[in-house]
Every structure is written in C-alpha cells, then in structure tokens.
Scaffold this active site. Sequence first.
Site, PDB file in Angstrom:
ATOM      1  N   ASP A 101      56.329  89.590  42.111  1.00 37.89           N
ATOM      2  CA  ASP A 101      55.803  88.622  43.069  1.00 37.89           C
ATOM      3  C   ASP A 101      55.073  89.416  44.155  1.00 37.89           C
ATOM      4  O   ASP A 101      55.688  90.212  44.871  1.00 37.89           O
ATOM      5  CB  ASP A 101      56.963  87.810  43.668  1.00 37.89           C
ATOM      6  CG  ASP A 101      56.509  86.436  44.132  1.00 37.89           C
ATOM      7  OD1 ASP A 101      55.429  86.350  44.740  1.00 37.89           O
ATOM      8  OD2 ASP A 101      57.246  85.457  43.902  1.00 37.89           O
ATOM      9  N   ASP A 210      51.473  85.361  45.701  1.00 39.28           N
ATOM     10  CA  ASP A 210      51.861  84.369  46.695  1.00 39.28           C
ATOM     11  C   ASP A 210      50.665  83.918  47.535  1.00 39.28           C
ATOM     12  O   ASP A 210      49.924  84.764  48.060  1.00 39.28           O
ATOM     13  CB  ASP A 210      52.915  85.005  47.615  1.00 39.28           C
ATOM     14  CG  ASP A 210      53.625  83.990  48.481  1.00 39.28           C
ATOM     15  OD1 ASP A 210      54.275  83.095  47.917  1.00 39.28           O
ATOM     16  OD2 ASP A 210      53.520  84.086  49.718  1.00 39.28           O
ATOM     17  N   GLU A 269      49.059  81.863  43.100  1.00 40.87           N
ATOM     18  CA  GLU A 269      49.592  80.629  43.675  1.00 40.87           C
ATOM     19  C   GLU A 269      48.522  80.081  44.599  1.00 40.87           C
ATOM     20  O   GLU A 269      48.142  80.735  45.566  1.00 40.87           O
ATOM     21  CB  GLU A 269      50.884  80.899  44.451  1.00 40.87           C
ATOM     22  CG  GLU A 269      51.592  79.604  44.815  1.00 40.87           C
ATOM     23  CD  GLU A 269      52.409  79.680  46.093  1.00 40.87           C
ATOM     24  OE1 GLU A 269      53.260  78.819  46.300  1.00 40.87           O
ATOM     25  OE2 GLU A 269      52.162  80.582  46.913  1.00 40.87           O
ATOM     26  N   HIS A 343      60.733  77.529  43.020  1.00 40.74           N
ATOM     27  CA  HIS A 343      61.702  77.650  44.112  1.00 40.74           C
ATOM     28  C   HIS A 343      61.282  76.892  45.371  1.00 40.74           C
ATOM     29  O   HIS A 343      62.022  76.877  46.350  1.00 40.74           O
ATOM     30  CB  HIS A 343      61.896  79.130  44.448  1.00 40.74           C
ATOM     31  CG  HIS A 343      60.636  79.738  44.993  1.00 40.74           C
ATOM     32  ND1 HIS A 343      59.497  79.882  44.227  1.00 40.74           N
ATOM     33  CD2 HIS A 343      60.327  80.186  46.223  1.00 40.74           C
ATOM     34  CE1 HIS A 343      58.551  80.406  44.985  1.00 40.74           C
ATOM     35  NE2 HIS A 343      59.017  80.603  46.198  1.00 40.74           N
ATOM     36  N   ASP A 344      60.086  76.317  45.377  1.00 41.97           N
ATOM     37  CA  ASP A 344      59.605  75.575  46.552  1.00 41.97           C
ATOM     38  C   ASP A 344      59.644  74.071  46.334  1.00 41.97           C
ATOM     39  O   ASP A 344      59.142  73.315  47.165  1.00 41.97           O
ATOM     40  CB  ASP A 344      58.151  75.949  46.861  1.00 41.97           C
ATOM     41  CG  ASP A 344      58.006  77.378  47.342  1.00 41.97           C
ATOM     42  OD1 ASP A 344      58.957  77.914  47.935  1.00 41.97           O
ATOM     43  OD2 ASP A 344      56.924  77.952  47.131  1.00 41.97           O
TER      44      ASP A 344
END
Length: 589
Positions: A101, A210, A269, A343-344
């Site tokens: 990540d 990210d 992302e 996870h969000d």
Amino acid sequence: FSTPQWWKEAVVYQIYPSSFQSHPGATSGWGSIKGIISRLDYLKSLGVNVVWSSPFLTSPQADMGYDIADYMDIDHRYGTLEDVDTLIAELKKRDMKLMMDLVVNHTSNEHAWFQESRSSKDSPKRDWYIWRKPKSISADGKPEPPNNWAMILGEGNSAWTYDEKTGEYYLSLFTSEQPDLNWENPAVRAAVWDVMHFWMNRGAAGFRMDVINLISKVPGYPDADVVLSAGHKYQPAFKYFVNGPKLHDYLQEMHREVLSKYDTITVGEMPGVSNPKEILRTVGANAGELRMIFIFDLVDIDKPHVRMSLKPWDVKDMKAIVTKWQRVMSEHDGWNSVFIENHDNPRSITRYADDSDRYRHISARLLALMQTTLSGTLFVYQGEEIGMRNIYPERWDMAEYKDCETVNYWKKCQEIYAGDAEMLRHCRAVVDMKARDHARTPMHWNAQANAGFCDAGVEPWMRVMEDYTTVNAETQMNATDPENLSPWQFWQQALKDRREHADAFVYGGFRELSPEHPNVFAYIKTGSKTGEKWLVVLNFSGREVEWHMPADHQIEFWARSNYTKGQINKPKADLVPLRPWEGVLGKCA
Ligand code: TEU
C-alpha cells in the site's frame, strides 16, 4: 477484447493487518506479519494469487497506518523487515505475490521529512509540504486558514492545520496528522520513486496507491462552493484536488521512472471521479500510467457530498453503475478492478443485500456470484469470503468505535446537534450504516476465544463481533451441509469457475438483459476467444420474482446457484422463477 495478462486474471485479497491475524504468544491484541504468514495456505486454498495488505510501515497510527513515518521500515506492532522478507519468500513458494500500500499523497506528521519541513521557514525541506500564511487574523487575534476547504476525516474542521512554530498553515486534507506532500517539488517525487524502487527490489509485485488522484492540487487554492448546511464552516473541496491539473504528468513520470522497469500490478485508489474519458487517461491499454484503478461509484452509491451521510438509492442505480463500467472498459480497451468491500466501507451483505440470519449466507453467495463473473481484476476483502456483516446497531457503545473519521463525526454531531434528539438519532443511523469500523473488526477464524484472532486472555485492539461462533472460516471450510455450500466454499468454487472460464468471466464481453427491471440484474458474458456464453441472473430483492428470459436465449444447463449445491430446477427458457436474493449462473445453448 483485452490482451491477457497475469495481473488481469489475478485474485487479490486485501488484508487489514491490525485485524487479520495475531500470532501465538503475541500480547498486544494486534494482527502481525507473522500472523499473515500463518494464513497463506488458507488464502491459497481459497484461490487467491495476490495479497494486498493495508499499510504495516512505521506509523503513529493516527489513521491506522495511512499516516506513515518511515516508508522503509515496519511498524513494531506488526513485526520487522525480516518478517516481511519471509512473507515475500513464503508467498513466492506458493506462487503468490505481495502488493504494497503506497501512501504518498501525505506522510505522517512524525515523518522526518515533515519534522524538518516545519522546523523553520527556510528549512531545505520547507517546500516538501504545502505551507501558506493565514488568510487573515480575526479580531480576537485568531489566525484564519487560507481557504474554506474541509478536512476529509476531521468532520467540520479546516483542511489546514496551524503550526505555531512558524505561524503558518500546512495543508492536511485527511487529518492534522497527515500533512499533504508537495508533489510540485521534483525532490518529493524523486523521494517517492526511491520508496517504490526499495519495495520492488525487495520483492513486492506492485502497489495499491492511496488517494493517488489527490496529488495535484489546483494552484491558487480557491475557496470551495458552499454545499453543506449551516453549522458547517468548511466545505468539501474535491473539485480542487481530485484529478488535478498535473495528475497525469506525475503518473507518467512515475511510470517512466519506476513502473516501466518492472512487471507490476498497480491499482490507483481514485475516489471522486466517474468520467470515463478522464479515467481512461489512466487505465487505457496504452495510457502508460496505471494498470487499473478503484472507481468509487458503487461504494459511494449512498453518498451525497461527504461519506458520513446517507442518500437513498435503488437496485437500478446499482445495475447502471456496474453496466456502465463493464461497457466502458471493454469498448475502449481499458482495465478495471472489481470490488464491493474494503477497509473504508461497511460490509457488502449489509449494504447491498440482506444480512439477517435467514439470508446472510444467501446474500454473501449472491454477491460472490456477481463479482466472480464480472470483467476486471477481482479484489476480495478479508471476511467478505465468510459473509461478515456490520456491527450490530445498538449493541455497541459509541466508545467502542475506534476510527478517527467516526470519532470526529460523532463529536461534531454532539456539538452541532446538542439537545436535538432526532438529529442525534440520525447521526447514530449514519454510524450504524457507514462507519469504517464495520469493516475493521477482527477476522473470524474459528469458534474459539477471540474468534482465533489472538490468544485467549489477550484483549483484541477492537471488539470481536458477537456472531463469530457461527460465522467463521473454520466452520465454513468444514461445512457439510448437503443442501448448500457455505459462503467460503461458494467463493472457492466460484473463483475456480472464474479461473477455468477466464475467457468469459475475466475478459468476456458484457451485455445487460433487463435494464428496466427494478430488482433483477441479468447479464450475458461472452468469451472473447471461445465465444461461450454464460447467463447470470441475480435477484436483488427479498421477494420471489419471475424473470422473463429474452426469446433468443436458451439455457444448455444451469451451472451454479446460491441456493443449492445440487441440481438446479429451473426452466431453460421463458419464465425463470427466482427466490429472495437468488442468483443463478447458466451456460447458454
Ligand atoms: O481513503 C481515501 C478516501 O477518500 C476514502 O475512501 C475515505 O475513507 C473516505 O473518503 C472518507 O470519507 C484512503 C484510505 O483507504 C483510508 O483508509 C485513509 O484514511 C485515507 O486514504 C487517507 O490516507
């Protein structure tokens, strides 16, 4: 049709490392790298090829590791660099890969770069971050931020953080602990390329990047339009930093300097962008930027202006979103990711189907059937394969929610709606539906203490959901229900189908059959080389419906259903009856 590539056929499994698996003897109640290693056989047997872990690098954990203080070392809570070397080696043994990540829109405020940057106005690293003078000083001597942008995770606060030391503000779009890097500065970009080379040379296979579409900000930092109601001083300002003016220059430079030198898997992302032309600039076959991105349309289906709020939606919206992207990518030779959880975001069976005891397994299998038959690289989020659901409303106290976004949201609600019971109930409903915490509770491995996540007697960092005794990996892997596959077993089978018929499911053409139907999502996937045709019919409702198969279609055999593992008793043409939340896969004649 799209050229075959390993990273297109890959099944990526996202690990949220704090909640995935601790290891025997650990006393912290946190997941660890050793814990991940102990579960690689589990992932392999599910059908996973690539593991993406949310960040485990050194971090004060203000935003659960999305605030990195050292890009080249491992947070002590998770283990050591040697552990990660072992992880990579163990993955290789199993013909699997690691996706890191990469969080480089911002660093932690404890990163040495930021410490140096804030030390003085003429620090050589001052310009590595985005510093601005106060817009004004108010009558009572308080400095005012340079503009009205709202912080994304700091409900209601300014996106700018005042630093007493030099009397200036720095931009911090997510939280004050996450200062934005200044990508305009070539030295910053070079430092990021170094980090990427470091991990590629250590054996990583690529990166999930990210908020990579936030790295270029509109110069001049103009005020955002006022869209939020009274009580909100600061406003969402996405249009001034989502896919900003230099994004593509930066991504192309990244490709030239780093990505082109390796055989990588990359996914950007990219929240807040839904314009196909703009997206194809990044993911078109010859774009020279990234392999694919995460498009947020589906997970943001209920988002008005900010994520912590609700907007009504229906199944037709959902169908339109999936159809749009299936078509855009195949018509323009682009590539996409397929995902419905991370996870969000809250759990998919709670959001898109029915998570009641009666239907949760059926719903989990319905969503698996949909995702495993869509074109794109498939991402499965930990716990999705066993149908984990949201935290039970009312059973959890607000004090048990850990995520900074939830905590800040709740605090803001208390402030602006003090004494207004109805609005406070609404805030709680938003938390029940949208909090990121729902996806972050510890993984359910078995029916033992702490769901097998950490040793008995150790307190998990976050409360374990109370349904783990019945919903857990071990029970589902060993299920011997003569009628049904467990969600885990269904995922395993569906992933096998996807592999064996990648030509249709991964690469195939997509045609929707009943766009006007309010609840049934039906589509045909056609193999690019084999020409084989598969029909997928999904009932996104709790009612029985009869679906009309178009006259020019006939089923050779029904291959899979989320209701049975045996013979599927359905007509092969005309009217197809579907039970609540039923999904079927048929091979067309
Ligand atoms: O998320 C970015 C992002 O924009 C969202 O998904 C975010 O959670 C949402 O907009 C909040 O309303 C990424 C990470 O996935 C997330 O965990 C981090 O908190 C964030 O970036 C900052 O690094």
